[in-house]
Motif scaffolding. Structure first.
Motif, mmCIF file in Angstrom:
data_model
loop_
_atom_site.group_PDB
_atom_site.id
_atom_site.type_symbol
_atom_site.label_atom_id
_atom_site.label_comp_id
_atom_site.label_asym_id
_atom_site.label_seq_id
_atom_site.Cartn_x
_atom_site.Cartn_y
_atom_site.Cartn_z
ATOM 1 N N LYS A 164 6.867 -0.255 7.741
ATOM 2 C CA LYS A 164 5.512 0.248 7.956
ATOM 3 C C LYS A 164 4.480 -0.832 7.693
ATOM 4 O O LYS A 164 3.498 -0.964 8.424
ATOM 5 C CB LYS A 164 5.262 1.456 7.052
ATOM 6 N N GLU A 165 4.681 -1.588 6.640
ATOM 7 C CA GLU A 165 3.715 -2.629 6.308
ATOM 8 C C GLU A 165 3.651 -3.700 7.389
ATOM 9 O O GLU A 165 2.600 -4.296 7.634
ATOM 10 C CB GLU A 165 4.064 -3.251 4.955
ATOM 11 N N GLN A 166 4.764 -3.946 8.061
ATOM 12 C CA GLN A 166 4.817 -4.963 9.105
ATOM 13 C C GLN A 166 4.521 -4.400 10.499
ATOM 14 O O GLN A 166 4.640 -5.116 11.491
ATOM 15 C CB GLN A 166 6.190 -5.634 9.104
ATOM 16 N N LEU A 167 4.146 -3.137 10.571
ATOM 17 C CA LEU A 167 3.843 -2.490 11.858
ATOM 18 C C LEU A 167 4.974 -2.700 12.863
ATOM 19 O O LEU A 167 4.764 -3.119 14.001
ATOM 20 C CB LEU A 167 2.528 -3.019 12.444
ATOM 21 N N ILE A 168 6.188 -2.402 12.432
ATOM 22 C CA ILE A 168 7.350 -2.558 13.305
ATOM 23 C C ILE A 168 7.284 -1.526 14.430
ATOM 24 O O ILE A 168 7.212 -0.319 14.175
ATOM 25 C CB ILE A 168 8.647 -2.388 12.510
ATOM 26 N N THR A 169 7.301 -1.976 15.671
ATOM 27 C CA THR A 169 7.295 -1.077 16.820
ATOM 28 C C THR A 169 8.568 -1.185 17.646
ATOM 29 O O THR A 169 8.761 -0.407 18.579
ATOM 30 C CB THR A 169 6.083 -1.343 17.731
ATOM 31 N N ASP A 170 9.418 -2.170 17.350
ATOM 32 C CA ASP A 170 10.698 -2.283 18.051
ATOM 33 C C ASP A 170 11.781 -2.629 17.037
ATOM 34 O O ASP A 170 11.543 -3.309 16.037
ATOM 35 C CB ASP A 170 10.638 -3.340 19.144
ATOM 36 N N TYR A 171 12.978 -2.145 17.312
ATOM 37 C CA TYR A 171 14.087 -2.247 16.362
ATOM 38 C C TYR A 171 14.433 -3.683 16.010
ATOM 39 O O TYR A 171 14.693 -4.008 14.847
ATOM 40 C CB TYR A 171 15.300 -1.528 16.948
#
Length: 793
Positions: A164-171
């Motif tokens: 969440k902190e890294q704004l992960i949008t892809d696996y």
């Protein structure tokens, strides 16, 4: 005179009003101070250790905080009254207590002791303080209740808090946080693999069992990713683990209170991503729990063509039948439409002069693709589990996992024909995978005399069946540096007639089953000295490749393999510092036979490893050295050119360092460094002594550091910086030709504002606009800005 009296009256009146207002103000302050109190305390685990990052709530006042590095928390200026204080930590049973603040009790001290649970992982919200990335306790890693400091095996955990902190949008971006993982290699259908200890490792494990997801994976349902290092066939089998380890996707599970969040992310290249995570009890007794995660995702490539659109939904439900039996079923389902990921093979002929992707000078922003030439994917994963408490010492766990992944449409590969010419090859395919994994585990925790035994005994049935119906056509070559009008030849209208005369092959490419039994025991000789031993027996049946048009079967064979493991841990300081060593084994089944008709045996990988683990409140670290020797590799038989012999060997050795630190309140650091030396020690002359191309970079490093304000008017405001590094590695590496991929250093940064009810974030990936490539020579994203807003309830 009258005016002076009026003026004096007004002045006196003003002074009186000021004095009166001040008196009221200070009276209110004194009253408020005299009618408020504090609640403070510490969170203690069952082994009398403090921990950080636990969520502490007073729901009636909408107040929330987290324990700091000393396990402490505090609520100030609370009005007189009676409150329920609730505390939760992932992997532990929640606790609550009722306290009253009044004139006689304005400073309340309330300590909590939490007990680890194997039945659920609670959802937590972290808003301040604590080492948010240091939770490594897991039952999936060793299939039993075994703490990191007690485990002689090395593993890394990437938590949802870090994602969440890294704004992960892809696996695949998750693996920036895994030491040694390198750049993800994305294959057809969107499936991917990463490096672990010099070996390519696919994404085949979900909740500790096989999950043959051959499509792209959406991160919306991830609780965490567990990266288990080294050959792990003893507990997990050879079909889902590589000689370097495995990646276990742990999914989100239901918990016993209502909570949810919705989130929207937008960014460069038309990224639009909506996610939702809703959890709720289904009955008043909270024995039936429900959770659903979903994601709607679309984005295009930074290149001229390329896109990905998908819909993902993951419902899960748990039901506590009684005090002994708990049932869980969860599912992941998705539909996707995308263009084929880049797959580029370099020119290695006798006249080749270009020896690296940078020398090749292929335009970075050109895809050589077309959005009309795409494929559709579908996948589902069904996971069902029954846990039954047989007695105080024994527990039964039954798991059934079913998967289906498919892709229909066009995929593409590119071949370099010379130092300037490229050819596109398009495949029309229909390619479903069907997988089943059934496990029965019995876990025991008992003493024989004074010796504590933690035992797992298991049976495992696995099957995989794949059918293929495909054909491939080649387009005319073009100059890739200056393609001109030929660049527009790749269209759906132009390739369809080519398939009209192409030969489609319909066949069963995989049809295999494995029956396994395993046992492992962790024995406490003393409180600090722990020994581990285990063994697995596999009986493997491969029915071969079947061509229905010929009623022909080829390559069918059966094999039996044993996989032992041993380990030892000595805790120099109990639960703080330990020294460990292990022997781990892995194997791969091999088909065929040599010139004399001797059936080939499975490849065997044997690892010897040793190192140290540290786990203090503000810092945890793992340092290890490993040596993996692979035997039974097939190589060309010089005396019999049409055959192979099975005496090849390969070596992979190196060391790894992982550091997770919280040196001061609000500052969190996660870092890793790996060095890997891999080479063929007995092989064909063309590759003898050389590094395998699939081993990735010999040296890699990763870093993420974030700081957030915790005790000010701007509490929740923070920023993060990160970096990944990989040294030069090879796409082709033989005695006659080498094609290299350059080293890379990629920098990221983020800023965020995190509150109990919402979160706002902004992330910039690849700040320096670094040009870098994967093993398949796919150009990676340049600078990208992503924004996110999340509402919590």
């Amino acid at each position: 005179m009258k005016k002076k009296l009026n003026k004096l009256y007004n002045i006196n009146l003003s002074k009186s009003l000021i004095i009166f207002i001040a008196a009221i103000f200070y009276t209110n302050i004194a009253y408020s101070q005299s009618n408020t109190g504090t609640i403070s305390g510490r969170m203690i685990l069952k082994d009398n250790e403090y921990t950080q990052g636990a969520t502490v709530k007073i729901t009636s006042l909408n107040k929330i905080t987290t324990t700091d590095s000393d396990g402490a928390y505090e609520f100030e200026n609370l009005p007189f009254g009676t409150y329920i204080v609730d505390i939760r930590l992932s992997g532990y049973e929640p606790a609550e207590a009722s306290v009253r603040i009044d004139e006689s009790n304005t400073k309340v001290t309330l300590h909590f002791e939490l007990v680890y649970t194997s039945h659920k992982l609670e959802e937590i919200v972290i808003t301040e303080g604590g080492n948010r990335f240091a939770r490594k306790e897991s039952e999936e890693v060793s299939k039993m209740d075994l703490k990191n400091m007690e485990n002689p095996q090395v593993y890394t955990v990437v938590s949802k808090e870090l994602m969440k902190e890294q704004l992960i949008t892809d696996y695949n971006s998750v693996f920036k946080n895994v030491p040694g993982a390198g750049i993800s290699e994305i294959r057809n259908q969107g499936r991917s693999s990463n490096i672990s200890r010099g070996f390519p490792t696919p994404q085949l494990v979900r909740n500790g069992v096989s999950s043959f997801t051959y499509n792209a994976i959406d991160p919306a349902n991830l609780e965490r990713i567990e990266v288990i290092k080294g050959p792990s066939a003893t507990l997990f089998g050879s079909t889902i683990s590589s000689f370097g380890g495995l990646f276990n996707r742990v999914t989100k599970k239901p918990y016993d209170y209502f909570q949810g969040e919705v989130s929207y992310s937008a960014g460069d290249w038309d990224l639009n991503r909506f996610t939702a995570d809703i959890n709720a009890p289904l009955n008043s007794t909270k024995t039936a729990l429900f959770r659903i995660n979903t994601a709607l995702h679309s984005e295009r490539s930074f290149q001229d063509a390329g896109f990905n659109k998908s819909f993902f939904i993951a419902p899960s439900i748990s039901y506590k039948v009684n005090d002994r039996l708990t049932l869980l079923i969860d599912a992941e389902m998705s539909q996707s439409n995308a263009t084929s990921p880049t797959r580029l093979a370099p020119f290695s002929g006798p006249t080749a002069t270009v020896t690296s992707i940078t020398e090749m000078q292929i335009p970075y922003n050109l895809s050589f693709a077309n959005n009309r030439v795409n494929y559709s994917g579908q996948q589902y994963n069904i996971y069902a589990q029954a846990k039954y408490i047989i007695s105080d010492e024994w527990t039964s766990q039954t798991i059934v996992s079913r998967t289906r992944s498919s892709a229909e449409g066009y995929t593409m590969a590119m071949v370099i024909l010379s130092d300037e010419r490229i050819r596109q090859a398009v495949t029309s395919q229909e390619n479903p995978y069907y997988g089943t994994d059934i496990q029965q585990n019995f876990n025991g925790d008992f003493k024989i005399g004074k010796l504590r035994n933690r035992v797992i005994v298991g049976l495992d049935y696995y099957s995989l069946r794949t059918t293929r119906n495909n054909a491939t056509v080649n387009l005319p070559p073009m100059n890739y540096k200056n393609p001109g009008e030929a660049y527009n030849n790749l269209t759906e209208d132009r390739i369809k007639p080519l398939f009209a005369s192409a030969r489609f092959t319909n066949f069963v490419s995989n049809n295999e089953r494995t029956y396994s039994a395993y046992v492992s025991d962790v024995l406490n000789i003393t409180e600090r000295l722990i020994l581990m031993a285990g063994v697995r027996l596999d009986r493997y049946y491969n029915k071969g490749v079947y061509f229905p048009n010929l009623d022909s079967l080829a390559g069918n064979y059966n094999q039996t393999a044993f996989s032992p493991r041993f380990g030892a841990v000595y805790q120099i300081i109990n639960q703080k510092v330990s020294v460990f060593g292990n022997y781990m084994n892995g194997f791969n089944n091999v088909s065929g036979s040599d010139f004399l008709g001797n059936t080939f045996k499975p490849n065997q990988a044997n690892q010897i490893e040793g190192g140290f683990k540290f786990d203090f409140n503000k810092i945890s670290a793992t340092l290890s050295y490993y040596n993996i020797n692979v035997t039974n590799i097939t190589r060309d038989d010089v005396e019999n050119p049409d055959f192979q012999i099975q005496d090849g060997t390969q070596l992979s050795k190196g060391f790894e360092l992982e550091l997770i630190a919280n040196p001061i309140r609000g500052l969190n650091i996660i870092a890793g460094y790996t060095f890997n030396e891999s080479k063929y020690t007995k092989a064909n002359e063309n590759i003898l002594g050389l590094r395998p191309t699939t081993a990735g970079s010999p040296r890699t490093a990763n870093l993420w550091a974030s700081y957030r304000l915790t005790r000010s008017a701007a509490a929740g405001l923070g920023f993060g910086v990160g970096a990944i590094y990989g040294s030069e590695y090879y796409q082709t590496n033989t005695a006659t030709f080498k094609f290299s991929i350059p080293s890379y250093t990629v920098l990221d940064a983020s800023i965020f504002y995190d509150q109990p009810k919402y979160r706002i974030g902004l992330k910039v990936d690849n700040i320096s606009n670094e040009k870098y490539w994967s093993y398949r020579l796919a150009a990676q994203n340049p600078t990208r800005v992503t924004g996110n807003i999340t509402f919590k309830f």
